[in-house]
Scaffold this active site. Structure first.
Site, PDB file in Angstrom:
ATOM      1  CE  LYS A 144      34.105  37.990  46.484  1.00  0.00           C
ATOM      2  NZ  LYS A 144      34.214  39.275  45.776  1.00  0.00           N
TER       3      LYS A 144
ATOM      4  CG  ASP B 267      34.810  39.504  42.130  1.00  0.00           C
ATOM      5  OD1 ASP B 267      35.553  39.428  41.138  1.00  0.00           O
ATOM      6  OD2 ASP B 267      35.218  39.387  43.298  1.00  0.00           O
TER       7      ASP B 267
ATOM      8  CE  LYS C 119      37.775  38.187  46.167  1.00  0.00           C
ATOM      9  NZ  LYS C 119      37.481  39.281  45.230  1.00  0.00           N
TER      10      LYS C 119
END
Lengths: 322, 315
Positions: B215, B152, B251
């Site tokens: 995300k 991430d 996400k």
């Protein structure tokens, strides 16, 4: 004269949950009538989801309220009595209408309720001495018991005594540091819903008392089965409902305060009576005389005793210094 | 640049070309976007559909702990929870991944070995992203070497907000190259991007640079995942697949704490991107407390009684 020219301002009664005044999640309302069947107002008809939300709010408030000093809780509860005094007229009107009492009798009931509230406010920092203390033990220990609040308590308020009875079941629960989810009298919920407005303006943290109106059985069933409710006061349930709720409550070992039995039975059997014992068929709550001196049994019903054994060291020839 | 979809090869040829492309994207109707997100949030999901949604949501969770106070013991406890969320009910699905800081990735990998639960690691000087590119890449290398299956990363918001879009793009490219087999999730920190137009632009930069997931946020700022910004990103991945055939995951992270919220997001996914995204491979929740609420709701559905926090683990 001017009364005839004025449009009536109708009050929208709402629930009191988490310090806010929501409508029922279900969007439903039901008609509340006076003792003669005249329409008084619409009250929210709570659903099981309102009960769930109220439990979440009560759980959230529990840490702060149970952690507050007993002295502080006493001050806050006394403040509630002060606020009730200021809105006495409104409560007298609502009690008179919903219970079919004369104005003077309703005023007497409201006065008694306020006095009851003050009485319980005084108990907050005294119940510890009554329900706890140093225990004499046969060993070198200082042995202390202290009462602690049980947690989230579901309270089914009495069906007939809409205000004095209501205050008599709420105040002892919160005085000892519990938080409460209260199911108001189904036929006479208005004083309870107005009490919510008083609590909101008197330093009681949001969520300590949550007030729901609606069909008692519908709201009580999920509360009795709820795994995050620690105790239930069945005062407002009739015999059949009380039995059903007690069975549901057994699942997570809730403390259960059974509805009072009829006065024909000796009062010392009240605690040991089985749920199926004969109770007043027309609403168990009415067998209790709310104007009588309440005693401490409602305070001690929702307390857990914590006992601490503190070693004093070996007892010398001269004995313990304790 | 092999990762860029051919249809948009021109767009990333230069800083000015990228800027032209990004500013050529249709503007976002903010009022319409929020109204649509709000209206989709009013769907009533009950009984069997709710049971399906709860299990799906559990299987989509990146169970996250990103605290300075993380210890190996806490990460191992979280890993155990990810593998077996509700010990009283073995039919409960596993979560998708456990998300940790890079230095905890090896602990998580050891604890999750053979379980099928992925190890996700934040990297690139998370959460601020204020470090030199070399340091960020070393961070990524470290996490991948420690066994992270997913990385991430955070974009350089400073560069993005000052209009240096190509720098943002190239940084993502470099991180993607460093990831190797690990899937890359690109965090925009939507709460710092100010406008919906910026979120749409950032989404396209991420997708063009070869992100496997886009995300919303780090969970470290005031505004995290909202239905509206997630809806916007879902539209972006839908449009990107329509244009290039490449599917990219989404996400939302931070601030999703209740089953009700999670179900609202699943409705958004189904109604915007479509059923293809209703899969842990393509949609994730970055969350920690959400799992407990899902488990309590799951217990309610199976027993008929409302559950309470005493019946789930304390994180």
């Amino acid at each position: 004269m001017s009364d005839q020219n004025r449009l009536g301002v109708f009050k929208t009664y709402k629930l009191y949950v988490g310090g806010k005044f929501p409508r029922s999640e279900s969007g439903r309302v039901y008609e509340v009538t006076d003792s003669k069947g005249q329409w008084l107002a619409n009250a929210p008809q709570s659903s099981r989801k309102d009960a769930r939300d109220a439990v979440v709010a009560a759980r959230k408030a529990f840490g702060g309220w149970s952690g507050a000093t007993a002295y502080n809780r006493g001050q806050v509860l006394y403040r509630v009595a002060e606020m009730l005094e200021g809105r006495k007229e409104q409560f007298v009107r609502e009690v008179a209408a919903s219970e079919g009492l004369s104005k003077s009798k309703a005023a007497a009931a409201v006065d008694a309720a306020i006095d009851r509230w003050v009485w319980y406010a005084g108990w907050t920092d005294k119940i510890g001495q009554i329900a706890g203390g140093a225990n004499p033990v046969a060993g070198p220990y200082l042995n202390l018991s202290t009462p602690e609040p049980t947690g989230v308590v579901a309270v089914l308020a009495p069906q007939k005594s809409s205000f004095l009875g209501l205050v008599s079941v709420i105040a002892p629960v919160i005085a000892t540091g519990n938080t409460a989810v209260v199911v108001a009298s189904a036929d006479a919920p208005l004083p309870a819903l107005s009490l919510g407005e008083v609590l909101a303006t008197s330093d009681v943290p949001g969520g300590v008392v949550n007030i729901l109106s609606g069909a008692t059985a519908e709201i009580a069933a999920p509360l009795a089965a709820h795994q995050d409710v620690n105790a239930i006061d069945l005062t407002g349930a009739d015999a059949a409902l009380a039995k059903e709720l007690e069975i549901a409550a057994a699942d997570n070992l809730k403390r259960v305060l059974r509805p009072p039995v009829t006065r024909r039975r000796p009062s010392n059997e009240a605690q040991s009576a089985t749920a199926s014992s004969p109770v007043d068929a027309d609403g168990a709550s009415d067998s209790e005389d709310w104007s009588a001196s309440p005693g401490t049994h409602r305070l001690t019903a929702f307390l857990e005793t914590k006992t601490v054994w503190h070693p004093t060291g070996a007892l010398g020839a001269a004995g313990s210094s304790y | 640049m092999p990762t860029t979809a051919p249809a948009f090869a021109d767009a990333t040829a230069s800083d000015s070309a990228l800027r032209r492309f990004l500013f050529g994207l249709p503007g976002v109707d903010a009022v319409g976007l929020e109204a649509r997100a709000a209206s989709l949030g009013t769907r009533s999901i009950k009984t069997t559909a709710k049971a399906y949604a709860i299990d799906l949501a559990i299987s989509m969770i990146d169970l996250t702990t990103l605290e300075g106070a993380d210890t190996p013991g806490k990460v191992r406890a979280l890993a155990a929870k990810a593998v077996n969320p509700d010990p009283t009910d073995r039919t409960t699905p596993r979560t998708a991944a456990v998300c940790v800081y890079p230095d905890m990735a090896s602990t998580a990998a050891a604890a999750l070995a053979g379980s099928g639960v992925k190890v996700a690691s934040v990297a690139t000087a998370f959460p601020a992203g204020r470090a030199a590119l070399d340091v960020k890449l070393a961070d990524v290398r470290d996490a991948v070497a420690a066994g992270a299956d997913e990385i991430d990363m955070v974009i350089d918001r400073g560069a993005f907000l000052s209009g240096r879009f190509l720098k943002v793009y190239e940084e993502i490219l470099a991180v993607k190259a460093e990831c190797g087999p690990a899937r890359l999730k690109v965090i925009f920190e939507t709460g710092e991007l100010s406008t919906y137009d910026n979120i749409r632009r950032a989404s396209w930069i991420g997708m063009l640079a070869g992100a496997d997931f886009i995300k919303t946020s780090t969970g470290k700022v005031a505004t995290n995942a909202t239905p509206a910004n997630t809806l916007l990103m879902l539209e972006a991945v839908r449009d990107f697949r329509a244009a290039t055939g490449v599917q990219i995951g989404v996400k939302p992270a931070g601030g999703i704490r209740t089953t009700k919220d999670a179900v609202k997001f699943l409705v958004l996914v189904n109604e915007t991107a479509g059923e293809d995204w209703l899969d842990p491979h393509w949609f994730r929740f970055g969350a920690s407390s959400l799992l407990n609420d899902l488990l309590m709701q799951r217990q309610k559905l199976s027993t008929g009684r409302y559950s309470g926090p005493d019946y789930v683990t304390v994180d």
